[in-house]
Design an enzyme around this catalytic site. Sequence first.
Site, mmCIF file in Angstrom:
data_model
loop_
_atom_site.group_PDB
_atom_site.id
_atom_site.type_symbol
_atom_site.label_atom_id
_atom_site.label_comp_id
_atom_site.label_asym_id
_atom_site.label_seq_id
_atom_site.Cartn_x
_atom_site.Cartn_y
_atom_site.Cartn_z
ATOM 1 N N LYS A 82 -47.726 2.442 46.310
ATOM 2 C CA LYS A 82 -47.523 1.371 47.040
ATOM 3 C C LYS A 82 -48.793 1.576 48.033
ATOM 4 O O LYS A 82 -48.670 2.512 49.010
ATOM 5 C CB LYS A 82 -46.290 1.097 47.385
ATOM 6 C CG LYS A 82 -45.731 -0.322 47.816
ATOM 7 C CD LYS A 82 -44.417 -0.512 48.182
ATOM 8 C CE LYS A 82 -44.025 -1.716 48.458
ATOM 9 N NZ LYS A 82 -42.520 -1.669 48.912
HETATM 10 C C1 E4P Z 1 -41.003 -4.942 49.137
HETATM 11 O O1 E4P Z 1 -41.371 -4.238 48.440
HETATM 12 C C2 E4P Z 1 -40.490 -4.687 50.471
HETATM 13 O O2 E4P Z 1 -39.942 -3.252 50.145
HETATM 14 C C3 E4P Z 1 -39.276 -5.431 50.820
HETATM 15 O O3 E4P Z 1 -39.030 -6.426 49.914
HETATM 16 C C4 E4P Z 1 -39.283 -6.054 52.422
HETATM 17 O O4 E4P Z 1 -38.232 -6.651 52.606
HETATM 18 P P1 E4P Z 1 -37.792 -7.205 54.265
HETATM 19 O O5 E4P Z 1 -38.553 -8.292 54.554
HETATM 20 O O6 E4P Z 1 -36.410 -7.707 54.005
HETATM 21 O O7 E4P Z 1 -37.973 -5.899 54.698
#
Ligand code: E4P
Length: 217
Positions: A82
Amino acid sequence: MKFFVDTAVVAEIKELNYGLLDGVTTNPTLIAKSGRDFKEVIAEIAALVTGPVSAEVASMEFEGMVKEGEHLAKIAPNVVIKLPLTLQGLKACRHFTQAGIKTNVTLCFSANQALLAAKAGATYISPFIGRLDDLNIDGIELIRDIRVIYDNYDFETQILAASIRTANHVKDAAIAGADVATIPPAVIKGLANHLLTDKGLEQFAKDWAATGQKIAA
Ligand code: E4P
């Protein structure tokens, strides 16, 4: 639409791991919340699920991202690297794509960012719906725009709807054509709920009890 669960808590993954889950995403905040060692918990999750498990680099620079990503990719074959949607992250994305390693480009908030990620060869692009909605910007509209752009040019990058907060986000992302949604465990469980299901079940249980019958001894 595929379902990934957005958590680094192993118990939460185990609880849902009966065909509902196609993969897992984590991020530095979720790792911190889990209280676990990053590489250790990624190894445990990757062994638990057969689908992709996103593990995020911490470095902000290309060289550091490559070094960290190569390290993470060695943990298990289903680990997806990522990377942030910055020019450095896109360069690292290209590097991993050329090396045959899957990538998830994260923190996407515009269609142009998604276009860049596709051009860099990202396996997944993660548009953050909830964080846009928080600012009164329509997160689902972003999913719709990316779908049109990717289809216009036959990009293979998969749209991974992220920052999902509600059951309606899941439904709307599916209607908008997201390939995947990464969803918090509580929201996945909530998808099964309906007042009429509960009411109907209550009535069936009452009527069944009145028959005095047993299906299995
Ligand atoms: C995506 O990969 C992130 O881990 C996640 O969806 C972020 O979500 P949030 O905005 O609720 O922190």
